[in-house]
Each structure stands twice: as C-alpha cells, then as structure tokens.
Design an enzyme around this catalytic site. Structure first.
Site, PDB file in Angstrom:
ATOM      1  N   SER A  95      -0.586  -5.076  -3.777  1.00  0.00           N
ATOM      2  CA  SER A  95      -0.641  -3.616  -3.768  1.00  0.00           C
ATOM      3  C   SER A  95       0.744  -2.990  -3.936  1.00  0.00           C
ATOM      4  CB  SER A  95      -1.332  -3.146  -2.487  1.00  0.00           C
ATOM      5  OG  SER A  95      -1.626  -1.782  -2.572  1.00  0.00           O
ATOM      6  N   ASP A 237       0.793   3.486  -7.377  1.00  0.00           N
ATOM      7  CA  ASP A 237       1.323   2.285  -6.717  1.00  0.00           C
ATOM      8  C   ASP A 237       1.083   1.061  -7.601  1.00  0.00           C
ATOM      9  OD1 ASP A 237      -1.326   1.491  -6.243  1.00  0.00           O
ATOM     10  OD2 ASP A 237      -0.859   0.727  -4.249  1.00  0.00           O
ATOM     11  N   ASP A 239      -0.866  -1.522  -7.783  1.00  0.00           N
ATOM     12  CA  ASP A 239      -2.168  -1.986  -8.276  1.00  0.00           C
ATOM     13  C   ASP A 239      -3.112  -0.833  -8.617  1.00  0.00           C
ATOM     14  OD1 ASP A 239      -2.597  -1.379  -5.561  1.00  0.00           O
ATOM     15  OD2 ASP A 239      -4.222  -2.838  -5.399  1.00  0.00           O
ATOM     16  N   ASP A 241      -4.405   1.821  -7.063  1.00  0.00           N
ATOM     17  CA  ASP A 241      -5.430   2.489  -6.258  1.00  0.00           C
ATOM     18  C   ASP A 241      -4.905   3.748  -5.567  1.00  0.00           C
ATOM     19  OD1 ASP A 241      -3.922   1.036  -4.442  1.00  0.00           O
ATOM     20  OD2 ASP A 241      -5.600  -0.135  -3.650  1.00  0.00           O
TER      21      ASP A 241
HETATM   22 MG    MG Z   1      -2.537  -0.333  -3.722  1.00  0.00          MG
END
Ligand code: MG
Length: 452
Positions: A95, A237, A239, A241
């Site tokens: 993440s 961010d 990844d 999300d």
């Molecule tokens: Mg994330």
C-alpha cells in the site's frame, strides 16, 4: 501467537520480516480457505515480482487455479474478483508503506478484504504448518487476464459521462509513481476532462514523493494545479485505493472533508441513507449526514471494518479520515479512481469551484499524534486505558474514545501496524484540540513508561 495480519493485510520489510517463505505459506493457507479460483495482482514495487511468484506457487501448491491480473491497482483487482465470480484474490502490495516494504491483502469472493475471522483462520492454519499440498495431478494452473479495460469501463459507467465532458473540467494527478498511473489518467480523459500528470511513471522506488500522499508532500501537484488552472487535484497512494484531494487553489483537503463533501452530494440524492465510517472520523461527517436525515454507522478503525459493515447491512457509502472512500454502487472498497470520477461529477453537477464546496463543510480542528509503545505492551495499555479517562463519556469499541460535552473528543488506540499508540482528537478550535492532545499524550506516556 504473533499476529500477522495488521490493520490492512500482512506487511513487512522484504527479506527480513516479509520473506518469500512467508508469502508462499500465507498464500497456501489463504488458498485453502478461499476456494478453487483465486486472482493474483501486484503493485509496481521492485520486490513485487518476487513476492507474486511466491504467492502464485503457494496457491498452485494447494490446488488453486491462479488468475494472474498483472500490475494493477488494488481496487481494480477487488472489483474484478467479484465481477468475474472468482473465489477470492491476493494482492501483492504494501500500500502506502516505503519501498523496502511489501505484503499481501487478501480478498474474499465478494471482492472485499476478508473479515477478521477469516484472517484468523488463515493465520491459524499457517502457524499449524499450513495445509496439505495437493497431489501432483491436482496442482493448479495459471491463466492471465487483462483487467484494466473492464475496470476502467466500470468506473466510468458510474458517473454521467456526457455531463462531465460538457463542462471542460481540468484535473491534475499525482500518481506518485504507483499503479494509479495505469488507470486514473485514462478514467479522467475518458470522462472528457483535460488531464495533467506528475510522477506518472511506474517506479517501485517511489522517487517522486514517496508512496503515501500527505498534505505536506504534494508540492508538485500544487505547482501543477497552479500552472494548468486545474479544477481539481488528486494525489494517490502506492496501490491506488487512497487519495488526497486538492482544490483549484492548491489547498489540500483532509480525508474527513472529502468524505463529507461526497456524503453531502450523495445524500442530497438519497436522503436518509446511512454512511459508514470509523470512529476516528470527524464529527463534521455526522453533522452533514444528519442534515440530510441520514445516520452514521460507526465502526472500528480500518478499511476492512468499514467495507464489511457496508456489505453486511447493504449501505452504499463509507469512508475513513485518511482519504479512503468506498462508493458502494461501484464496489464497497476504497477506490481512488472512483473517487476522482465522483468529484468530477460533483463539480459538473454544481458548476462551482471545489474550494467553495469544501468551505461549506463543517469546520472542526483535528490533530493527530503518537506515543512509542512496544508491541508487547499494547494489550496491557489497552486494558488500562479506560482508567485514564474515568467519569467521562467513554466508548471502548476500538481503543478508548472520550467525548466531552462540547462535542470535542479524543481517541487513543494501539496501532495495528507500528509500535506506537495513536492519538486522534477534534474540537471546535485549534487551541482546544492541542490542549486535549497534549494532556493525553502526557498521561499515556506516563502509563507506558510505568509498564516498562
Ligand atoms: Mg493503499
């Protein structure tokens, strides 16, 4: 038993805490719990190909068929697990953590992160030595998928493309060298917006501004907005999300406020609905939701808890104070590209500048801080926390949350990912909130020192 799953998946420094063996073992355990058909995706970290191969081999070894989605944002993998009717998925990502980290997020058949109970099952199985490997002729097979196009099409279909395109909006994107650069610019241009980007090349070292967007590290985005006259800026961010939004003046907007803006717009069309959020979110959200005759459903901190509550009760909007927002009509998980599309819809609907819309949201002053706390003391700290706050309005759903008569509050909770206890506080003005944070930081520090 040490706990592997933190607030959101399993993460660690590669080849130190998060090894190939751990990735493979966890994937085998996850595969035997999830079912036969399992998706695998990965972010663009330098270690992600290595971890992906370990995850794939773990899954194949217990007889799962692997649906390899390639390099994709986490929300794209999650959406496609549900849309393709698979039994689950494993996303290789850490993440927003720095580049030396990697990890996995495990997704259930409904395309949402697995429940805490399923995390416990997978961990339990892993610590007992893992599941039995499949006999040689039952080892799984790998099939590759290209999911970016169907995912982008699904996001675009959730908003009024014609209306947005007619407004001539401009959007500035800082994809932070993460996987959002594969989808966000395409979604925006498909919606007819002018698109300007910075840090838009995939790079697992995150050389641009790191993998976590914060109001402090988005100078390049601010400059891009200034140079292009963009109506909206978004920083994603690692990844894809979570996102932090910026108005046309280059002011960063906290996650609380972007959530309340979206709730204001959404409940304006669906009055009386329920919005799910974690107890660290601003009371401002509740003010907005109540104004529309709706209700806030409060849950523990962590996107899994928000998403799971949405699925369980059928609620269609949820979010967190850190900029993770879940739009249920698309899919009840955090999705930065979906949020960008919704913001373009809001700008198109209202024909007003984002800064004006944000200024209408309730004004509270928030502060966050942390106190070092070794992991082994967290349980004891949690047990003693209520003693720090006796006699006040105390909620122990997650850590300890104290609410005062004037609506100000403080939440203290041990972090699920770092050896610290976090403090979140909110009040009507800066002076009050800093006073509350200072007082409890002091009390908490003394409590932890007394235990060492
Ligand atoms: Mg994330």
């Amino acid at each position: 038993m040490a706990r592997l799953f933190g607030t959101n998946g399993v993460r660690g420094v590669v080849n130190r805490d998060f090894t190939v063996e751990l990735a493979q073992g966890l994937a085998a355990a996850a595969g035997s719990v999830l079912g036969k058909e399992v998706a695998v995706g990965r972010d663009a970290r330098t270690s992600s190909p290595m971890v992906r191969d370990a995850v794939v081999s773990g899954l194949l070894s217990v007889g799962c068929n692997v649906h390899d989605m390639g390099v994709v944002p986490t929300p794209a993998l999650q959406y496609m697990v549900k849309s393709l009717g698979l039994d689950g998925g494993v996303m290789v990502t850490a993440s927003h953590n720095p580049p030396q980290f990697n990890g996995v997020k495990v997704v259930a058949a409904d395309g949402v992160e697995i429940s805490r109970a399923t995390e416990d099952r997978i961990e339990g199985l892993h610590f007992k030595g893992g599941p039995e490997p499949a006999p040689w002729n039952m080892v799984g097979a790998v099939r590759e998928h290209d999911i970016l196009e169907p995912y982008i099409g699904a996001v675009v279909s959730r908003v009024d493309h014609g209306l947005i395109a007619s407004r001539g909006l401009k959007v500035a994107l800082d994809t932070g060298n993460g996987v959002s650069c594969l989808v966000a610019p395409l979604v925006a241009s498909r919606l007819g917006a002018g698109v300007y980007t910075v840090n838009a090349e995939l790079d697992g070292g995150f050389p641009g501004r790191g993998s976590e967007p914060t109001p402090e590290n988005l100078d390049a985005l601010r400059d891009l907005i200034g140079a292009t006259g963009a109506d909206l800026g978004i920083g994603f961010d690692g990844d894809g999300d979570r996102s932090i939004i910026m108005d046309e003046k280059g002011e960063a907007v906290w996650g609380d406020k972007s959530l309340s803006l979206i709730a204001d717009w959404y409940l304006g069309r669906h009055a009386g609905e329920t919005v799910v959020t974690s107890i660290s979110t601003s009371k401002g959200l509740e003010d907005v939701v109540n104004r529309h005759g709706g209700r806030v459903h409060w849950v523990r901190v962590g996107s899994v808890d928000v998403s799971r509550a949405m699925v369980e009760h059928g609620y269609l909007l949820g979010g967190e104070e850190n900029g993770g927002i879940m739009y249920g009509p698309h899919h009840p998980v955090r999705d930065g590209a979906m949020i960008m599309a919704l913001l373009l819809q809001i700008l198109a609907d209202t024909r007003r500048p984002l800064s004006e819309l944000i200024a209408e949201q309730p004004i509270y002053s928030k502060a966050k801080d942390k106190v070092d706390c070794p992991d082994e003391l967290k349980e004891e700290v949690l047990r003693r926390l209520p003693g720090l706050v006796e006699g006040l309005d105390v909620d122990t759903m997650d850590g300890v949350k104290v609410t005062y008569g004037d609506g100000s509050w403080i939440l203290i909770r041990p972090s699920g990912t770092e050896p610290v206890c976090r403090l979140y506080a909110e009040a009507r003005d800066r002076e009050t909130v800093m006073g509350i944070i200072g007082e409890y930081k002091d009390r908490l520090g003394k409590l932890i020192a007394g235990l060492q």
